[in-house]
Scaffold this motif. Structure first.
Motif, PDB file in Angstrom:
ATOM      1  N   GLU A 302      -9.549  54.472  16.609  1.00  0.00           N
ATOM      2  CA  GLU A 302      -9.171  53.220  15.934  1.00  0.00           C
ATOM      3  C   GLU A 302      -9.926  52.045  16.548  1.00  0.00           C
ATOM      4  O   GLU A 302     -10.405  51.158  15.830  1.00  0.00           O
ATOM      5  N   LYS A 303     -10.037  52.019  17.871  1.00  0.00           N
ATOM      6  CA  LYS A 303     -10.746  50.937  18.572  1.00  0.00           C
ATOM      7  C   LYS A 303     -12.229  50.930  18.191  1.00  0.00           C
ATOM      8  O   LYS A 303     -12.797  49.872  17.900  1.00  0.00           O
ATOM      9  N   LEU A 304     -12.844  52.099  18.188  1.00  0.00           N
ATOM     10  CA  LEU A 304     -14.262  52.197  17.799  1.00  0.00           C
ATOM     11  C   LEU A 304     -14.475  51.725  16.366  1.00  0.00           C
ATOM     12  O   LEU A 304     -15.401  50.961  16.075  1.00  0.00           O
ATOM     13  N   ALA A 305     -13.620  52.194  15.454  1.00  0.00           N
ATOM     14  CA  ALA A 305     -13.752  51.823  14.040  1.00  0.00           C
ATOM     15  C   ALA A 305     -13.628  50.315  13.858  1.00  0.00           C
ATOM     16  O   ALA A 305     -14.266  49.736  12.978  1.00  0.00           O
ATOM     17  N   ALA A 306     -12.807  49.662  14.697  1.00  0.00           N
ATOM     18  CA  ALA A 306     -12.640  48.208  14.596  1.00  0.00           C
ATOM     19  C   ALA A 306     -13.806  47.459  15.235  1.00  0.00           C
ATOM     20  O   ALA A 306     -14.232  46.408  14.740  1.00  0.00           O
ATOM     21  N   ASP A 307     -14.368  47.984  16.336  1.00  0.00           N
ATOM     22  CA  ASP A 307     -15.410  47.257  17.091  1.00  0.00           C
ATOM     23  C   ASP A 307     -16.804  47.415  16.512  1.00  0.00           C
ATOM     24  O   ASP A 307     -17.606  46.470  16.543  1.00  0.00           O
ATOM     25  N   ILE A 308     -17.116  48.616  15.990  1.00  0.00           N
ATOM     26  CA  ILE A 308     -18.497  48.892  15.574  1.00  0.00           C
ATOM     27  C   ILE A 308     -19.035  47.879  14.559  1.00  0.00           C
ATOM     28  O   ILE A 308     -20.161  47.387  14.710  1.00  0.00           O
ATOM     29  N   PRO A 309     -18.263  47.507  13.503  1.00  0.00           N
ATOM     30  CA  PRO A 309     -18.818  46.519  12.558  1.00  0.00           C
ATOM     31  C   PRO A 309     -19.187  45.190  13.213  1.00  0.00           C
ATOM     32  O   PRO A 309     -20.068  44.483  12.723  1.00  0.00           O
ATOM     33  N   CYS A 310     -18.539  44.851  14.356  1.00  0.00           N
ATOM     34  CA  CYS A 310     -18.799  43.565  15.020  1.00  0.00           C
ATOM     35  C   CYS A 310     -20.089  43.585  15.841  1.00  0.00           C
ATOM     36  O   CYS A 310     -20.623  42.524  16.179  1.00  0.00           O
ATOM     37  N   LEU A 311     -20.578  44.769  16.208  1.00  0.00           N
ATOM     38  CA  LEU A 311     -21.778  44.821  17.053  1.00  0.00           C
ATOM     39  C   LEU A 311     -22.895  45.657  16.434  1.00  0.00           C
ATOM     40  O   LEU A 311     -23.891  45.965  17.085  1.00  0.00           O
ATOM     41  N   LEU A 312     -22.728  45.975  15.150  1.00  0.00           N
ATOM     42  CA  LEU A 312     -23.651  46.909  14.498  1.00  0.00           C
ATOM     43  C   LEU A 312     -25.093  46.410  14.538  1.00  0.00           C
ATOM     44  O   LEU A 312     -26.028  47.187  14.680  1.00  0.00           O
ATOM     45  N   TYR A 313     -25.299  45.090  14.411  1.00  0.00           N
ATOM     46  CA  TYR A 313     -26.668  44.575  14.309  1.00  0.00           C
ATOM     47  C   TYR A 313     -27.127  43.849  15.574  1.00  0.00           C
ATOM     48  O   TYR A 313     -28.087  43.090  15.546  1.00  0.00           O
TER      49      TYR A 313
END
Length: 666
Positions: A302-313
């Motif tokens: 759940e934490k990964l799914a929430a964080d990844i969009p914030c640091l994807l680029y």
């Protein structure tokens, strides 16, 4: 021969005497068969007649009997329905009796029976019965679960659960104080009772699932007693790694990943030695450590799914996250034996958007760690070849779209070309590629493959390893932009035809008009410009659009100056109208893109100044230009009235376009 003849004659006589007897027997048999068949047919006719007669007689009885059977079946269904209700109520009463006598184990066992009945009834179409059954299960499940959970949490608290410190420094969890046997006995009892509620818990509780895009493998819920054991750790995780806590830092995924590994390590011994035997004794196939790990893994996912969009680029953050996740996965599987078939972090990283980004950064950094410069340069050449292949493909697609040079696809291709060119320009300043440039310089110098000029440019950092590629992309970008500018400029010229033919010689002066208004003939020109600017501002990226409108303004400035101003003569009203059209209508069209758009229309702006000078100033300026042509005093005089772009000769031509000179008798 005589003997043979006699033998043959005897045989013939014998056969000829036997054949008639056989034929006679066969005929006799046939006649008997015929008689038997006739008798059978007579019996069949008689039987058919009897059966039909019987059926006619029995028909009313059958109808009455059928109605009675239907009634019996309906009554049986009602009876079965009532039996189900009675069975449910009986189980419910039993649970109530057990709870009144504080016999929780039997109450839990009875609830299991009730849940199994609920499962059996799932295929029934009796919705009210299903609803009654589910409501009853839910009612008793909540009572039992709340009661057992409270007691179980109390026992866990006595064991100082959860174990935040490492196993070796745990004081109670695995130690044996005087009351330990009693505590562990109660722990086992409550654990087993909670385990019995698993069936009803799965019926009533929807498991928390991540979105389908992550393609997590199907799995059952974590067993109920372990869910309760996980609750305090879940609270701690959410407290520290959600919201505005200092421990929740997007650039530090290792903090929560390490924390989860520590929790698994801290509790493994207790789960193996104290909880697993209880599961084995209860006949459960569950593994205590894996159930515990599964519950914690859901927090990580759940934490990964929430964080990844914030640091994807953000390349650095994303690469760091991937590195940390890979280290976490390796330890999770190798040290703690977590099976690869269970839901894990790789399912999150394999989601399409994230996976494509992962591929991108892998391509970008794939060869930084190679030991020799020559090997790195080989990879660099491969990278440049791939980019060039893409450039060629873009050029091919662009040629198919040249007829619609303002269309969406054409703009998209132009944006792509610009993006690649910008990225290569950024890479050229990257330390890694600067080091490669130095290595390339040494290789080229050894092989004498470049001229001294090129070697000098490389050595002085005037050029980069991507220069050839960047030059091709910039040329393509310039060609595409020029085509767009030319397209819009043609439209603008078509729209300006009537404006060119305006009667600049005979327009009323400003004093004769109550309010100045835009020339009606200028409307098509301005509307065309406005529409195209809005369209391309939406379709082109910021830097491209800025270049586009500046290129367009440059052509427009020259066009208006040469084709409208220099091609006409102006009275006072005509000059004032031109200035109003330009300064109050044309220039403001571009005010959204820059603070002082008139500075991009230098020819037009300065021509308007000359045409609108008052008579005295115009005469003085004319005298200065005629007396000191090309001398510094003339330049100073022009600068004084705001003329910097136009040459003195141009100003003289503009002055001669004015018709409002005083009549001096000459």
């Amino acid at each position: 021969m005589t003997e043979n003849k006699m033998q043959l004659e005897e045989q013939v006589l014998t056969i000829s005497s036997e054949i008639p007897k056989r034929i006679q027997n066969a005929l006799k048999n046939a006649e008997e068969s015929k008689q038997f068949l006739d008798q059978c047919l007579e019996q069949e006719t008689h039987l058919v007649s009897s059966i039909n007669s019987h059926l006619l007689t029995a028909q009313p009885w059958m109808e009455d009997l059928g109605a009675m059977i239907n009634q019996i079946e309906e009554i049986e269904r009602h009876l079965a329905y009532l039996k189900w209700i009675s069975q449910i109520e009986e189980l419910s009463d039993n649970i109530q009796q057990y709870l009144m006598t504080n016999n929780v184990p039997e109450a839990a066992s009875t609830l299991v029976s009730m849940a199994e009945l609920d499962i059996k009834l799932q295929e029934s179409s009796c919705t009210h019965l299903l609803g009654f059954m589910r409501a009853t299960v839910k009612f008793w499940h909540k009572i039992l679960k709340d009661r057992l959970t409270s007691d179980f949490e109390e026992i866990l608290a006595q064991l100082h659960w959860p174990f935040i410190a490492p196993p070796q420094s745990q004081t109670v969890g695995l130690s044996r104080p005087a009351t330990a046997p009693e505590i562990y006995s109660n722990l086992e009892t409550l654990f087993c009772q909670l385990l019995k509620l698993q069936t009803s818990d799965e019926l009533l509780t929807e498991p928390k699932q991540l979105p389908e895009k992550y393609s997590l493998p199907a799995s059952s819920s974590v067993i109920l007693p372990v869910q309760i054991m996980l609750t305090p750790l879940q609270k701690r995780f959410r407290y520290h790694f959600r919201g505005n806590r200092q421990t929740n830092v997007i650039s530090k995924p290792e903090w929560y990943l390490t924390q989860v590994l520590m929790w698994i390590g801290n509790h493994t011994q207790f789960l193996d030695e104290k909880i697993q035997p209880i599961l084995d004794k209860a006949g459960s196939s569950a593994n205590a450590v894996l159930e515990f790990s599964r519950g914690l893994m859901m927090l990580v996912l759940e934490k990964l799914a929430a964080d990844i969009p914030c640091l994807l680029y953000d390349d650095n953050l994303f690469c760091h996250l991937v590195d940390e996740v890979l280290l976490f996965e390796r330890e999770l599987h190798s040290v703690h034996g977590y099976p690869g078939t269970f839901a894990n972090c790789m399912h999150i990283l394999s989601e399409e958007t994230c996976f494509q980004r992962w591929l991108t950064v892998e391509r970008k950094y794939r060869y930084k760690n190679l030991p020799t410069a020559s090997r790195k340069l080989q990879f660099l050449e491969l990278q440049k070849d791939l980019v060039d292949d893409f450039r060629i493909r873009l050029t091919q697609v662009m040629k198919e779209e040249t007829r619609a040079s303002l269309g969406f696809r054409y703009c998209a291709i132009l944006n792509a070309v610009n993006y690649i060119s910008t990225v290569l320009a950024d890479w050229a300043d990257n330390i890694f590629f600067l080091q490669l440039q130095q290595a390339a310089l040494e290789v080229f110098a050894e092989n004498n493959t470049l001229s001294k000029l090129q070697l000098g440019q490389l050595a002085s950092m005037e050029s980069s390893v991507f220069d050839d590629m960047t030059n091709l992309l910039e040329r393509l970008k310039h060609d595409m932009l020029t085509r767009q500018v030319d397209h819009v400029f043609r439209e603008v010229k078509d729209a300006a035809k009537s404006y060119r033919k305006e009667r600049w010689l005979s327009l009323p002066s400003q004093a004769e008009q109550a309010v100045m208004s835009l020339s009606s003939s200028a409307c098509p020109l301005l509307l065309t410009l406005r529409d195209r600017l809005l369209q391309l501002e939406q379709q082109l990226c910021f830097s491209l659009f800025k270049t586009f409108w500046q290129m367009l303004v440059e052509k427009l400035d020259i066009y208006i100056y040469q084709e409208i101003i220099l091609a006409n003569h102006f009275n006072e009203g005509g000059a004032a109208q031109l200035q109003f059209d330009m300064t109050r209508n044309l220039f403001p069209l571009f005010s959204h893109y820059c603070k002082r758009p008139e500075n991009y229309f230098k020819h037009v702006k300065e021509a308007c100044i000359i045409l609108n000078l008052n008579i005295g100033s115009a005469l003085l300026l004319k005298d200065v230009l005629q007396s000191t042509s090309g001398q510094p005093p003339a330049t100073a005089a022009l600068n004084e009235i705001g003329i910097y772009k136009l040459a003195p000769q141009d100003v003289e031509i503009l002055l001669n376009l004015r018709t409002n000179w005083p009549n001096t008798g000459k």
